[in-house]
Design an enzyme around this catalytic site. Sequence first.
Site, PDB file in Angstrom:
ATOM      1  N   CYS A   1     -11.156 -13.283 -53.889  1.00 45.01           N
ATOM      2  CA  CYS A   1     -11.353 -11.848 -53.675  1.00 45.01           C
ATOM      3  C   CYS A   1     -11.893 -11.213 -54.940  1.00 45.01           C
ATOM      4  O   CYS A   1     -11.623 -11.687 -56.048  1.00 45.01           O
ATOM      5  CB  CYS A   1     -10.031 -11.151 -53.335  1.00 45.01           C
ATOM      6  SG  CYS A   1      -9.290 -11.605 -51.775  1.00 45.01           S
ATOM      7  N   ASP A   2     -12.626 -10.128 -54.771  1.00 46.98           N
ATOM      8  CA  ASP A   2     -13.027  -9.328 -55.920  1.00 46.98           C
ATOM      9  C   ASP A   2     -13.232  -7.892 -55.473  1.00 46.98           C
ATOM     10  O   ASP A   2     -13.766  -7.649 -54.379  1.00 46.98           O
ATOM     11  CB  ASP A   2     -14.307  -9.860 -56.568  1.00 46.98           C
ATOM     12  CG  ASP A   2     -14.477  -9.275 -57.957  1.00 46.98           C
ATOM     13  OD1 ASP A   2     -13.862  -9.820 -58.896  1.00 46.98           O
ATOM     14  OD2 ASP A   2     -15.185  -8.257 -58.107  1.00 46.98           O
ATOM     15  N   SER A   3     -12.797  -6.965 -56.318  1.00 44.35           N
ATOM     16  CA  SER A   3     -12.905  -5.542 -55.995  1.00 44.35           C
ATOM     17  C   SER A   3     -13.810  -4.832 -56.997  1.00 44.35           C
ATOM     18  O   SER A   3     -13.746  -5.099 -58.206  1.00 44.35           O
ATOM     19  CB  SER A   3     -11.519  -4.885 -56.020  1.00 44.35           C
ATOM     20  OG  SER A   3     -10.674  -5.464 -55.059  1.00 44.35           O
TER      21      SER A   3
ATOM     22  N   LYS B   1     -15.865 -17.046 -56.897  1.00 46.44           N
ATOM     23  CA  LYS B   1     -14.505 -17.393 -57.322  1.00 46.44           C
ATOM     24  C   LYS B   1     -13.895 -18.432 -56.396  1.00 46.44           C
ATOM     25  O   LYS B   1     -13.275 -19.411 -56.831  1.00 46.44           O
ATOM     26  CB  LYS B   1     -13.628 -16.135 -57.352  1.00 46.44           C
ATOM     27  CG  LYS B   1     -13.976 -15.178 -58.475  1.00 46.44           C
ATOM     28  CD  LYS B   1     -13.089 -13.945 -58.412  1.00 46.44           C
ATOM     29  CE  LYS B   1     -13.377 -13.008 -59.565  1.00 46.44           C
ATOM     30  NZ  LYS B   1     -12.472 -11.843 -59.566  1.00 46.44           N
TER      31      LYS B   1
ATOM     32  N   GLY C   1     -14.419  -7.826 -51.735  1.00 45.95           N
ATOM     33  CA  GLY C   1     -14.972  -9.003 -51.088  1.00 45.95           C
ATOM     34  C   GLY C   1     -13.879 -10.028 -50.843  1.00 45.95           C
ATOM     35  O   GLY C   1     -12.958 -10.173 -51.648  1.00 45.95           O
TER      36      GLY C   1
END
Length: 200
Positions: free
Chosen positions: A73-75, A55, A110
């Site tokens: 960010c990624d969850s 991203k 992340g």
Amino acid sequence: MADQVRFVLASQSPARLASLRAAGLDPEVIVSGVDESAVQAADTAALAGILARLKCEAVAGRDAASGAVVLGCDSVLEFERQTWGKPSGPADAIARWRRMRGRSGVLHTGHWLIDTRNDAAVGAVASTTVRFAEVTDDEIEAYVATGEPLQVAGAFTIDGRGGPFVSGVDGDPGTVVGVSLPLLRTLLAGLDVPITTLWR
């Protein structure tokens, strides 16, 4: 005082943006358009890190992000050795909650930063254990009917209607919301960008 640094968030998450704003940051939002379903990884934490990087890179490569520090960010939720992003629909969210209640999972978020002024990059994954309450079927169905769990990794929030259904967390609660502010500060320092230069 150091010059103000332009800051871009490569995420459409309202919770992530609200957390950053509450901490004195007011990033520009540029959505990455990354197809998360096409990405695979060896484990859940690695997947969160890869998605955050993809991203961030997708946005950092655009002219609109020139001269900025970009945060991706990624969850993703790790539950009983399975990796759960957003649920596919209401039935999936209900089924997940029936499995999660009274148990624990680990929410991995992340974080990836790119300073487009010099192409320096740094990233890490923050992980927080989430303990789910013993919610009733009626509570699960009412919660899913709000639509909130359909928009978030793991089908829950701690900063919205889902908050009462989480009995506690072990680690940084910000990780569960979508951005760990202590980790962000550390990563920014690795790029020689004090977090205070991003304050508005």
